[in-house]
Design an enzyme around this catalytic site. Structure first.
Site, PDB file in Angstrom:
ATOM      1  CG  ASP A 100      -2.053   0.449   1.060  1.00  0.00           C
ATOM      2  OD1 ASP A 100      -2.373   1.692   0.511  1.00  0.00           O
ATOM      3  OD2 ASP A 100      -3.271  -0.358   1.326  1.00  0.00           O
ATOM      4  CG  ASP A 206      -4.491   6.043   1.318  1.00  0.00           C
ATOM      5  OD1 ASP A 206      -5.360   5.078   1.221  1.00  0.00           O
ATOM      6  OD2 ASP A 206      -4.180   6.696   2.006  1.00  0.00           O
ATOM      7  CD  GLU A 263      -8.913   4.920  -1.414  1.00  0.00           C
ATOM      8  OE1 GLU A 263      -9.680   4.605  -0.565  1.00  0.00           O
ATOM      9  OE2 GLU A 263      -7.987   5.777  -1.151  1.00  0.00           O
ATOM     10  CG  HIS A 341      -8.969  -1.007   4.435  1.00  0.00           C
ATOM     11  ND1 HIS A 341      -8.589  -1.032   3.176  1.00  0.00           N
ATOM     12  CD2 HIS A 341      -8.314   0.104   4.991  1.00  0.00           C
ATOM     13  CE1 HIS A 341      -8.044  -0.110   2.762  1.00  0.00           C
ATOM     14  NE2 HIS A 341      -7.854   0.618   3.813  1.00  0.00           N
ATOM     15  CG  ASP A 342     -11.169   2.274   3.815  1.00  0.00           C
ATOM     16  OD1 ASP A 342     -10.760   2.305   4.992  1.00  0.00           O
ATOM     17  OD2 ASP A 342     -10.544   2.801   2.770  1.00  0.00           O
TER      18      ASP A 342
END
Ligand code: TEU
Ligand code: CA
Length: 578
Positions: A100, A206, A263, A341-342
């Site tokens: 990430d 990210d 993202e 994960h969000d």
């Protein structure tokens, strides 16, 4: 697609959240040796790669998305050597590994920020975004009205150096100043090349569209007059120098032959997306768009909503919109995913937990949906066994995510602890909080679900239902969600032109309960039929299948009448062109 197509186009990628996957030493926190020990299991799913969420050194205000040293590992997770072992172990199994890349901001404990805040004359002052206060009637105010994504003002006052710094996320996540070329060079070296040299295969990037902010830092338009701080997406997402920065980044990736999945939040205009993912532009390999997973959330405040605030026509419209990106006419690529994960668990949002049967049926139905869509497929840990949200009865104190805690505190303050408002906030969090994805992985029926030792206290509470819902139990059950996923991933891999690359078309966009769509290629097509309700529904599959030879590739019920679907039933047919 050419025979030399990149490895990632037809790939399925498994996302791992290190804190919650597997604890190897009984401290209650998942770790790298734990992950390494589960690689045979991961490989057995039939995935091509893993994406590891941040394992870097961090004070963990935002679960590692606040990085204090890009070149080191959070000690409870392990060491740099453990990551090297993981990279080799993946490659030995023929799998790839993505890390990430979190470079919109660092932790406030990163050495760069510590230096930056020492004084206005610090050589690193300009590495972050500092602005003087504005005074209104002698009262000190932040430079503008931007709202942080985690609530409150996006600016924090630094008493020692007497200026504000910008943090689009938490106070502990100061934004880097990408306008400064030295900052960018340091980021490329420390956050990217350090790991690329170790042989990783790419990055999940990210918040990839927030590096270039509108440099006027002007007030955002007031769209939420009840509150002081305003959403300011339009001023900090997709800014003027975004593509210039990503071309720089793209050159580094090219050098190492690394792929990226960026993202891309808050990009409502689909026309803005191809610029990021076009192969010619050499910026990103693909992006995550949020159209689908944002459904049912509040528009300005994510949790200002009620559970299941969505309709099937809305969902199918969002799917159709994002599928356009991979319809073969553009030179870009896209992704398909329902969880990360969000996000809360997909079964709890769009399926059913009412009975064991409806749970299993809807878990498989949603698996058919996400795995039959075009783009690179992402599966989040636990999704392959149908993990669900934390029970609604859990107290708010079980929620650990700062996004949840901040929102609940915000409601407590604004609504002055009004019980109706608090109950509504709690219900929204029980449905949509990020915490649900972060519950420990359920490995077996022993206390703590085999996530950690029986005596340990896991960092987050284990789901009460683990004895019935776990990997071990599903491994030996040929009808399980886990074995269904394995079969589905195998079928997807065998039919790349239809699954990862087929052209999507919805057959009846306004239908409220049954979702039937097609995926076309030159010599065949898929017909996918999914019942999104808990009741049997009539359908007309006969007319869709007639005139061609067809076979059922995947299904979640025994009988296959062509005029009806049972509750949460799904089927995927393959039809040959005449
Ligand atoms: O999330 C970025 C983001 O923009 C939000 O949409 C995010 O979904 C958040 O959950 C809003 O409530 C990324 C990471 O995925 C997230 O875990 C981090 O907290 C965030 O960036 C900050 O690094
Ligand atoms: Ca541990």
């Amino acid at each position: 697609m050419s025979p030399q197509a990149p490895w990632w186009k037809n790939a399925s990628i498994y996302q791992i959240y290190p804190a919650s996957y597997k604890d190897s030493n009984g401290d209650g926190i998942g770790d790298l040796p734990g992950i390494i020990g589960k690689l045979d299991y991961i490989q057995s799913l039939g995935v091509d790669a893993i994406w590891l969420c941040p394992m870097y050194d961090s004070p963990q205000y935002d679960m590692g998305y606040d990085i204090s040293n890009y070149e080191d590992v959070y000690a409870p997770y392990g060491t740099v050597a453990d990551v090297e072992t993981l990279i080799t172990a993946c490659h030995d199994r023929g799998m790839r590994i993505l890390l990430d890349l979190v470079i919109n901001h660092t932790s406030h404990e990163h050495a760069w920020f510590k230096q930056s805040r020492t004084s206005k004359d610090s050589p690193k002052r300009d590495w972050y975004i500092w602005r003087p206060a504005r005074y209104e009637n002698g009262v000190r105010r932040p430079p503008n009205n931007w709202r942080s994504i985690f609530g409150g003002s996006a600016w924090e006052w630094d008493e020692a150096s007497r200026e504000y710094y910008l943090h689009l996320f938490a106070v502990q996540q100061p934004d880097l100043n990408w306008e400064n070329a030295d900052t960018r060079a340091a980021v490329y070296e420390s956050a990217m090349k350090f790991w690329l040299r170790k042989g990783i295969d790419g990055f999940r990037v990210d918040t990839v569209n927030m590096y270039s902010k509108n440099q006027s830092f002007r007030d955002a338009p007031i769209i939420d007059p009840q509150h002081e701080w305003q959403p300011a997406w339009s001023l900090y997402c997709n800014g003027p120098r975004m593509h210039e920065f990503l071309r720089e980044l793209g050159q580094i990736l090219l050098e190492y032959n690394a792929m990226t999945v960026g993202e891309l939040p808050n990009t409502p205009q689909i026309a803005d997306v191809p610029g990021y993912v076009s192969a010619k532009a050499q910026q990103l390999s693909m992006v995550f768009q949020f159209d689908v997973v944002d459904i049912g959330q509040g528009t300005d405040l994510r949790f200002n909503t009620v559970p299941r605030n969505w309709t099937l026509p809305d969902l199918r419209e969002r799917i159709a919109r994002t599928q356009q990106l991979s319809d073969g006419t553009a030179d870009g690529w896209s992704t398909t995913f329902l969880e990360n994960h969000d996000q809360a668990r997909s079964i709890s949002r769009w399926g059913s937990e009412e009975t064991p049967e409806s749970w299993q049926r809807s878990a498989k139905m949603l698996a058919m949906l996400v795995a039959s869509l075009s783009g690179t497929l992402y599966v989040y840990q636990g999704q392959e066994i149908g993990m669900v949200n934390a029970p609604v009865e859990w107290e708010i104190s079980e929620y650990k995510d700062l996004d949840s805690i901040n929102y609940y505190d915000f409601v407590r303050t604004v609504a002055k602890s009004n019980p109706v408002a608090l109950a509504k906030a709690k219900a929204a969090l029980a449905h949509l909080a990020r915490d649900h994805a972060r519950l420990p992985m359920q490995w077996d029926a022993t206390p703590n679900a085999g996530f950690t030792s029986e005596e340990a206290k896991p960092w987050m509470r284990v789901h009460d239902g683990y004895a019935a819902l776990n990997v071990k139990r599903q491994t030996v059950d040929s009808n399980s969600v886990l074995n269904f996923w394995r079969e589905l991933l195998r079928v997807r891999r065998e039919n790349p032109k239809l699954f990862a690359q087929g052209v999507f078309s919805d057959t009846d966009p306004s239908h409220e309960s049954v979702f039937v769509y097609e995926k076309g290629s030159t010599d065949a097509k898929l017909v996918v039929a999914l019942n999104f309700t808990g009741k049997a529904q009539s359908v007309d599959l006969a007319s869709r299948l007639s005139g061609s030879s067809y076979k059922t590739l995947v299904k979640n019920c025994e009988e296959e009448p062509l005029d009806s679907l049972q509750a949460y039933e799904g089927r995927i047919y393959r039809l040959e062109k005449q």
